[in-house]
Every structure is written in structure tokens, then in C-alpha cells.
Design an enzyme around this catalytic site. Structure first.
Site, PDB file in Angstrom:
ATOM      1  N   TRP A  88      10.886  13.870  23.789  1.00 45.78           N
ATOM      2  CA  TRP A  88      12.197  14.499  23.592  1.00 45.78           C
ATOM      3  C   TRP A  88      12.522  14.813  22.128  1.00 45.78           C
ATOM      4  CZ3 TRP A  88      16.492  16.384  25.939  1.00 45.78           C
ATOM      5  CH2 TRP A  88      17.659  16.448  25.155  1.00 45.78           C
TER       6      TRP A  88
ATOM      7  N   ASP B  60      18.506  17.523  17.569  1.00 49.62           N
ATOM      8  CA  ASP B  60      18.806  18.106  16.238  1.00 49.62           C
ATOM      9  C   ASP B  60      17.693  18.008  15.187  1.00 49.62           C
ATOM     10  OD1 ASP B  60      21.076  17.573  17.683  1.00 49.62           O
ATOM     11  OD2 ASP B  60      22.082  16.460  16.107  1.00 49.62           O
TER      12      ASP B  60
ATOM     13  N   GLN C 296      15.704  14.503  15.650  1.00 54.10           N
ATOM     14  CA  GLN C 296      16.119  13.507  16.625  1.00 54.10           C
ATOM     15  C   GLN C 296      14.997  13.409  17.647  1.00 54.10           C
ATOM     16  OE1 GLN C 296      19.715  11.761  16.994  1.00 54.10           O
ATOM     17  NE2 GLN C 296      18.598  11.751  15.058  1.00 54.10           N
TER      18      GLN C 296
ATOM     19  N   TRP D  92      16.802  12.321  26.546  1.00 56.10           N
ATOM     20  CA  TRP D  92      17.447  11.675  25.397  1.00 56.10           C
ATOM     21  C   TRP D  92      17.459  10.150  25.585  1.00 56.10           C
ATOM     22  CZ3 TRP D  92      21.497   8.535  24.002  1.00 56.10           C
ATOM     23  CH2 TRP D  92      21.918   8.600  22.664  1.00 56.10           C
TER      24      TRP D  92
ATOM     25  N   PHE E 274      20.820   8.288  14.332  1.00 55.14           N
ATOM     26  CA  PHE E 274      21.386   9.600  14.675  1.00 55.14           C
ATOM     27  C   PHE E 274      21.190  10.580  13.511  1.00 55.14           C
ATOM     28  CE2 PHE E 274      24.654   9.207  18.388  1.00 55.14           C
ATOM     29  CZ  PHE E 274      23.662   8.698  19.199  1.00 55.14           C
TER      30      PHE E 274
ATOM     31  N   GLU F 286      30.397  18.258  15.217  1.00 60.35           N
ATOM     32  CA  GLU F 286      29.171  17.515  14.904  1.00 60.35           C
ATOM     33  C   GLU F 286      28.387  18.269  13.822  1.00 60.35           C
ATOM     34  OE1 GLU F 286      27.970  15.440  19.100  1.00 60.35           O
ATOM     35  OE2 GLU F 286      27.284  17.485  18.881  1.00 60.35           O
TER      36      GLU F 286
HETATM   37  C1  FRU Z   1      24.276  16.628  18.095  1.00 59.04           C
HETATM   38  C2  FRU Z   1      24.298  15.121  18.221  1.00 59.04           C
HETATM   39  C3  FRU Z   1      24.752  14.476  16.922  1.00 59.04           C
HETATM   40  C4  FRU Z   1      24.168  13.109  17.004  1.00 59.04           C
HETATM   41  C5  FRU Z   1      22.858  13.355  17.700  1.00 59.04           C
HETATM   42  C6  FRU Z   1      22.427  12.262  18.624  1.00 59.04           C
HETATM   43  O1  FRU Z   1      23.416  17.256  18.964  1.00 59.04           O
HETATM   44  O2  FRU Z   1      25.133  14.738  19.295  1.00 59.04           O
HETATM   45  O3  FRU Z   1      26.147  14.500  16.731  1.00 59.04           O
HETATM   46  O4  FRU Z   1      23.994  12.528  15.747  1.00 59.04           O
HETATM   47  O5  FRU Z   1      23.017  14.567  18.436  1.00 59.04           O
HETATM   48  O6  FRU Z   1      21.138  12.482  19.103  1.00 59.04           O
END
Ligand code: FRU
Length: 508
Positions: A44, A47, A63, A71, A103, A229
Site C-alpha cells: 500500500w 501521500d 505513506q 491502509w 503520518f 490535510e
Molecule cells: C492524507 C492523510 C494525511 C495523513 C496520512 C495518513 O491522505 O490522511 O492527513 O497524515 O494521509 O496516512
């Protein structure tokens, strides 16, 4: 060992290396695998994180959940490139710890060693991220997201977490995340732009370890269909004048539902951001560009990268080995349309590195339909780039299709003065009700001349219209790869140019 044995052992080693290389290559050729975009070998991603350029290397952290294709506990995966196009996946940079998951966040070069984290003359790279504590979240606490730092003394290869994390504690705001830090030269300090639920909060620091609140922005302006975000703050040049750009990603509440990237233009004085106007503008109107921000330490060049998906269905798209990819890196500029300034984005020039010689036709008349492979006298295949020019905007569309009658349609609707991507018939969509749809972007330019560049990969299209003023990104999942591209028009349309450029896989 005699000569025979040495020869045998050497052959086995070589064969092994060859086999490993073959497997690695196959890995990037599964159904739907992006051929010109970064995606992780497996599992997976969401961001892009910590994008920083240093000593000729573009670092892309992302991420990452290395145990699944959905996720989960977030890590920072890592990839590097020297040209923004070819990526090499590196070992995981940051693992979850006692403070929580890792994150989103950013990274900078602390060239003056303001943090004191540099040792023996080594310049530290500093990553700042949100530690998300899943236990606090489960207990419905309001302070489970805090900002922490890690640093690298080997030019970004390995990272060590700072021993006194977190560096910025949560004051009691449930969504308190995604720090993007920049150096503010006039006051010789770091400025952190942080997404704090329905607004941005700016903090500053002289040493990266102690942060002070400066101001808030946005509670009553911009789009608020969801939580704010992944922000970004930087300047772009317009005719010699510095204009401040504040990017704020939003989920949900995008112009075509779900997640999307809005921005504001204005001024930042080291403390406060003042917008020139409060109209909501979008970097990309398509359904599949999110969490987009820019690389740090790239001088005057501003390079933007987004995640090529949407939280509405990101966990369900029908790929097997990995899930989701990044957009093509895009260079940002400012351009006027009427009296107003807008951010434009266009694919980085480095895309040329994988471009075959373009095949161009001028003065192409399309009455009903023209098959691009016939027009170019050569078979067309994905990935590719198509550039179109027209003296004035007329209704037309570009149709990608296969012999299963699956098709993706990109076009311009003159009456609405809007571009669109229609993926209602594009292929698989039953994995999520929100997926199939027709998505629109306003035509922003006031010029008559119309120009479009389409970057088409095996399962994505990025449309850059009018020099990057109107941009749309969309993914698609046909049962069978599209092998036909047509231009179509209800009436008779004259294209001043039609150019087809084959793009070579970055995984070869
Ligand atoms: C955006 C988000 C961020 C967070 C991350 C978690 O897509 O929700 O705000 O840090 O993804 O994976």
C-alpha cells in the site's frame, strides 16, 4: 579451487543475478502497473512525503504499509531518483514507534545546522512528520497526533529519530498533522505550515526543536467539505514579483467529490498569510490527484507531486500486488487568465528522457472520427503522450478503447466551457459505487487557442489543458489494455497539430 570449479561458481552467481533481475522486472509489469509513474514494488501507498532534493538526488518518501495492500500502520517508504522519472525503491526510512504511526510530513536540508543535529561537519537532513497514536485515537482522546523529527547524516540514506520527540505537542485538536517546513530567510527561521482540522496553523522555530504558534488561516475561507490535510507554503515568481502560494489538500469536498488539492495566492510576512482573494482554486480538478505538495531545496524551480488516487475508493481499486501510485512530477508556475493569477502545472521537462521521437501532423481535420494510429501511420500504444492544438475550442473528444467496448473519453464541452473525463464505461468499476463517473474542469483561460497535453499510462491519464491552467487526473481499470486511440467530433473540427509520442517504461 580449480579453474572448472571457479567457472561453475561464477556461472551460478551470474545466473542467480540474472534471475533476480528478471523477477524484479516482471514485478513492474503486472496488469495495471504504472509504467511511467512511481508505485511501490508491493503493498500500500498513499501521500508523497518528505520530498527533498539533495546532492543531485530527489528523495521521495511515501505513506507506506509494507504488510498489506490496504491502509494500515503507516511507515515512510523511500525511493530516490536523479531525474524525477526513474525511481529506485530504497529500504523503509521510518517505522512506527511508541509514539505511534508515521503520518505525512516533509524534509529539509539544515545547511546551517540550526538544529545542532549535524555532527563532524555533516549537514543534517531533517524530516518532520506526524506521530499518530492509534491507542489515543481508539480512546477518543483529542491529542493523539503530535509532530516529531528524525535526521539523516548520510545524505538521506538512513534516519535516526530525535530522542526528545515530539517537538510539537498537540493542544487538543483531533486533526493536527502533516507539517510542511520551509526556511524563512528574512527572519532566519523555520516556518511550519500545519493542517489543524478546518484551518492552517503556522508555527516558527529557530532550531527545529522549539516551535511557537504564529497565526491561523482559513477557518472561514476556501473549500470546507472535509478536513484540511497536507498543506504547503512557498513562493512563485510572477514577472519578477514573489507571490506566496498556500496549498491545502482537502478530504472530502473536492470539486468532483472526495479528495482534492486547493490553493490560495497571497502574501506571507513570516507570521500571517493574507490571501489576495478568497475564491477556491484547484491545482487539479480530476478525481485522482491528492495530497500533492512540492519538493524542498530545488531553488527557483517548484516541483509538485501528488498521490494518484482518491480516499473514496483508494483501498478498493483492483490491483493485486500493490495499491496506488504517484502522479507525474509537475512544474508549477503562475499565469494570468483575465485579471486573475492562477497556478499552472505541467509535466517536468525530464519526461523527455523516456520520450521517443514525437510524430506530428498539422492541419488535421476530424469529421466524426480519426484513428490516431492511422493518422500517424504507426501503431499507437500505452504509455504515450498526445499533444493537441486547436485555433478555437470546439466540441471534441479523445477516446481510448479496446475491443471489449471499454472506453475512456476525454473531451471539451463548448457549451459548458468545461473539459471532462468520462470513465463510466472505462472498465472495472464495481469495486466502489463512486468510481464510475464523468468529471469536469472549467476552462480557465480566456484565449481562443486551445492546447492539450495528455500523459497516458496503463491505468491513468493526466490532462494538462491550456498550458496547465486546467488539469485533471484520473485512473481507470479496463479488463484489457486500451489499444486504440481516436479523435472524435460531432461536427467538423480542425486541429492545428496532433502529436503522438511513445513513452518508454521507466522499469526497463
Ligand atoms: C492524507 C492523510 C494525511 C495523513 C496520512 C495518513 O491522505 O490522511 O492527513 O497524515 O494521509 O496516512
Amino acid at each position: 579451487m580449480n579453474i572448472k570449479k571457479i567457472f561453475l561458481v561464477a556461472s551460478i552467481i551470474l545466473l542467480n543475478a540474472f534471475a533476480i533481475e528478471c523477477i524484479a522486472q516482471q514485478q513492474y509489469h503486472e496488469q495495471y502497473r504504472p509504467q511511467i509513474h512511481f508505485s511501490p514494488k508491493a503493498h500500500w501507498t498513499n501521500d508523497p512525503n518528505g520530498m527533498v532534493y539533495y546532492k543531485g538526488v530527489y528523495h521521495l518518501f511515501f505513506q507506506y504499509y509494507p504488510d498489506s495492500t490496504v491502509w494500515g500502520p503507516m511507515h515512510w517508504g523511500h525511493a530516490t531518483s536523479t531525474d524525477l522519472i526513474h525511481w529506485k525503491q530504497q529500504p523503509i526510512a521510518l517505522y512506527p514507534d511508541s509514539l505511534g504511526y508515521i503520518f505525512s510530513g516533509s524534509a529539509v536540508v539544515d545547511k546551517n545546522n540550526t538544529s545542532g543535529l549535524g555532527k563532524n561537519g555533516k549537514i543534517p537532513l531533517i524530516a518532520i512528520y506526524t506521530n499518530h497514536d492509534p491507542v489515543g485515537e481508539r480512546l477518543h482522546k483529542n491529542d493523539f497526533q503530535n509532530q516529531s523529527i528524525a535526521y539523516s547524516l548520510d545524505d538521506g540514506k538512513t534516519w535516526k529519530k530525535y530522542s526528545h520527540n515530539p517537538v510539537l505537542k498537540n493542544p487538543g485538536i483531533t486533526d493536527f498533522r502533516d507539517p510542511k517546513v520551509m526556511w524563512y530567510e528574512p527572519e532566519k527561521k523555520w516556518v511550519m505550515t500545519l493542517a489543524t482540522k478546518d484551518r492552517i496553523t503556522f508555527y516558527s522555530s529557530a532550531d527545529f526543536k522549539n516551535w511557537e504558534k504564529e497565526s491561523e488561516f482559513g477557518a472561514t475561507v476556501g473549500a470546507h467539505g472535509g478536513v484540511w490535510e497536507c498543506p504547503d507554503l512557498f513562493t512563485l515568481d510572477y514577472n519578477g514579483k514573489k507571490i506566496w502560494v498556500l496549498i491545502v489538500n482537502l478530504n472530502p469536498g473536492g470539486p468532483n467529490k472526495g479528495s482534492a488539492t486547493q490553493y490560495f495566492l497571497g502574501n506571507f510576512d513570516g507570521k500571517t498569510f493574507t490571501p489576495d482573494n478568497t475564491e477556491t482554486k484547484w491545482i487539479d480538478y480530476g478525481p485522482d490527484e491528492y495530497a500533492g505538495i512540492t519538493w524542498s531545496n530545488t531553488g527557483n524551480r517548484k516541483i509538485f507531486l501528488g498521490w494518484m488516487s482518491n480516499w473514496m475508493y483508494a483501498n478498493e481499486v483492483p490491483t493485486v500486488k500493490w495499491r496506488n501510485a504517484m502522479t507525474i512530477p509537475r512544474e508549477l508556475h503562475l499565469e494570468k487568465a483575465g485579471d486573475e493569477l492562477f497556478v499552472t502545472s505541467r509535466p517536468v521537462a525530464e519526461l523527455k528522457l523516456i520520450s521517443d521521437k514525437p510524430v506530428a501532423k498539422t492541419e488535421v481535420v476530424v469529421a466524426k472520427s480519426v484513428d490516431i494510429s492511422r493518422l500517424m501511420h504507426q501503431p499507437v500504444s500505452l504509455p504515450c503522450r498526445i499533444d493537441l492544438g486547436m485555433a478555437q475550442g470546439d466540441n471534441f473528444s479523445i477516446i481510448l478503447s479496446n475491443n471489449l467496448k471499454e472506453k475512456l473519453v476525454v473531451g471539451y464541452d463548448k457549451e459548458l466551457n468545461q473539459y471532462y473525463i468520462d470513465r463510466t464505461m472505462a472498465g472495472k468499476s464495481n469495486f466502489n459505487n463512486e468510481f464510475a463517473g464523468k468529471y469536469f474542469a472549467p476552462r480557465i483561460t480566456k484565449n481562443k487557442d486551445m492546447k492539450l497535453s495528455l500523459i497516458i499510462d496503463e491505468s491513468s491519464i493526466e490532462v494538462f489543458a491550456d498550458n496547465g491552467l486546467s488539469v485533471m487526473t484520473s485512473v481507470f481499470f479496463p479488463e484489457k489494455k486500451y489499444d486504440k486511440i481516436e479523435l472524435s467530433a460531432p461536427g467538423k473540427v480542425l486541429f492545428s497539430n496532433v502529436t503522438y509520442t511513445r513513452l518508454r517504461s521507466i522499469w526497463q
